[in-house]
Enzyme design. Sequence first.
Site, PDB file in Angstrom:
ATOM      1  N   ASP A  36      -3.129   6.921  -3.010  1.00 32.27           N
ATOM      2  CA  ASP A  36      -2.074   6.244  -2.259  1.00 32.27           C
ATOM      3  C   ASP A  36      -1.402   5.196  -3.135  1.00 32.27           C
ATOM      4  OD1 ASP A  36      -3.951   4.173  -2.238  1.00 32.27           O
ATOM      5  OD2 ASP A  36      -3.443   3.563  -0.199  1.00 32.27           O
ATOM      6  N   ASP A  96      -6.140   2.448  -3.531  1.00 31.44           N
ATOM      7  CA  ASP A  96      -7.450   2.163  -2.950  1.00 31.44           C
ATOM      8  C   ASP A  96      -7.952   3.324  -2.088  1.00 31.44           C
ATOM      9  OD1 ASP A  96      -5.788   1.843  -0.757  1.00 31.44           O
ATOM     10  OD2 ASP A  96      -6.496  -0.155  -0.220  1.00 31.44           O
ATOM     11  N   SER A 156       0.823  -1.203   0.000  1.00 29.68           N
ATOM     12  CA  SER A 156       0.000   0.000   0.000  1.00 29.68           C
ATOM     13  C   SER A 156       0.862   1.260   0.000  1.00 29.68           C
ATOM     14  CB  SER A 156      -0.951  -0.038   1.192  1.00 29.68           C
ATOM     15  OG  SER A 156      -1.855   1.035   1.171  1.00 29.68           O
TER      16      SER A 156
END
Length: 451
Positions: free
Chosen positions: A241, A245, A102
């Site tokens: 990001d 998401d 992420s």
Amino acid sequence: MAGIFKAYDIRGIYPDQITEEIAFKIGYYFRDLLDEDDLARGPVVVVSRDMRSHSTPLAEALRNGLRARGVAVIDIGVCDTPQNYFGVGHLKASGGIQVTASHNPAKYNGFKMSRRDAIPVAYDTGIEKLEGLVNRSAVDVGMAPQADQREENVFAAYTEHALKRFTSSEPRLKVAADAANGMAVIYGPILDRLNIEFVPLYWELDGTFPNHEANPLKLENLVDLQALVIEKGCDCGVSFDGDADRAMMVDEKGQAIAADLITGLLAPRFLRDEQGAAIIYDLRSSWATKEAIEEAGGVPIRERVGHSFMKATMRRHNSPFGGELAGHFYFRDNYTADSSIMALIEVLCTLRETGKPLSELVAPLRRYFPTGEINFHVDDKEGMIRRLEKDFSDGEIDFVDGITVQYDDWWFNVRPSNTEPLLRLVLEARTAELREEKKAVLLGYLGEPEG
């Protein structure tokens, strides 16, 4: 819960904590997290990866582990996490795994997992079990595959899916977008369909994140986008990001907009044809979010922080839309999963339908004064929450997530982080002066903020 096995995913430093051997074992034992309904769809799992260089060998090891256990693999390649969720539902797979860390720095990697129809796998719904299986495992990572693998590209289908609610294409808008060198770069063909003058920023895939951390929740990561919006005269800006998401919006004046206010802004679009529907928001959100949902004819439902909790509550209430302060926006018609590009499309449609600038649309929602989320290192987290319960017993208290105490003119929430050894404070008041006064009181309990 410790080490690489987290509340919502698996994440750690490569290759110190996350290795190809670990990836193989995660794939091998993932089958044990699937129920009969999941397995009835194959068993077959959608696998994809982000742009980090070590995502490639980790994804290969993961696929080998799945196949060694007799689980077929559909490899959809390098893509964003929301596209993995879509792929699971669209391809009617048993589950999906995205190799990504992420927004974390380049040295990190990990795995986000879901079951059929993108039902999330969290610590208490599978990750804890997987942790035990992997840590006790003596499985041979050289095992031969027992199931097939095929490649498939779902981006065209995902594009059409994301555009289903794109109902307003005029007037042409000027939009700056910061991909932070992350997976939102692949959204170019979708953006081309939105009738916008596109102003890109850090729009090259680079898993080393050379320009700034790919975390739009931190205001310092929005500075370049804010300047670009003003310099180019854009109608708005959006920051994604690392795995795309999450999204944070900037108005035409370059002012960052907290995601809870975007939830309040967008709720009416989902309630126009579905009066009385539930809209889900996380408990860090402003009072204004709840009030905006009520004013639009919806039923506001407050939920604890975390995508697995948000999605479960949305499914339970058949909610069309939900949002979190961290920039996750969830859509029932997207397998109840989050999608940053779909959130942007909703904002653009709102701008076009109202004919008003974004700052003017958000202004009525800026009726309270929040602190934002503040982190503290507290050794005895449970003891601190008990102390707050005792000392603020004259307020309205609940324990949905940590402790929330509400008064007529201010409220606060203190909760243990699900991902770090911290307590997190969010506080909001009816005036800036009261906010600062009550913030000082809470700092007297919690100490100096981290960082």
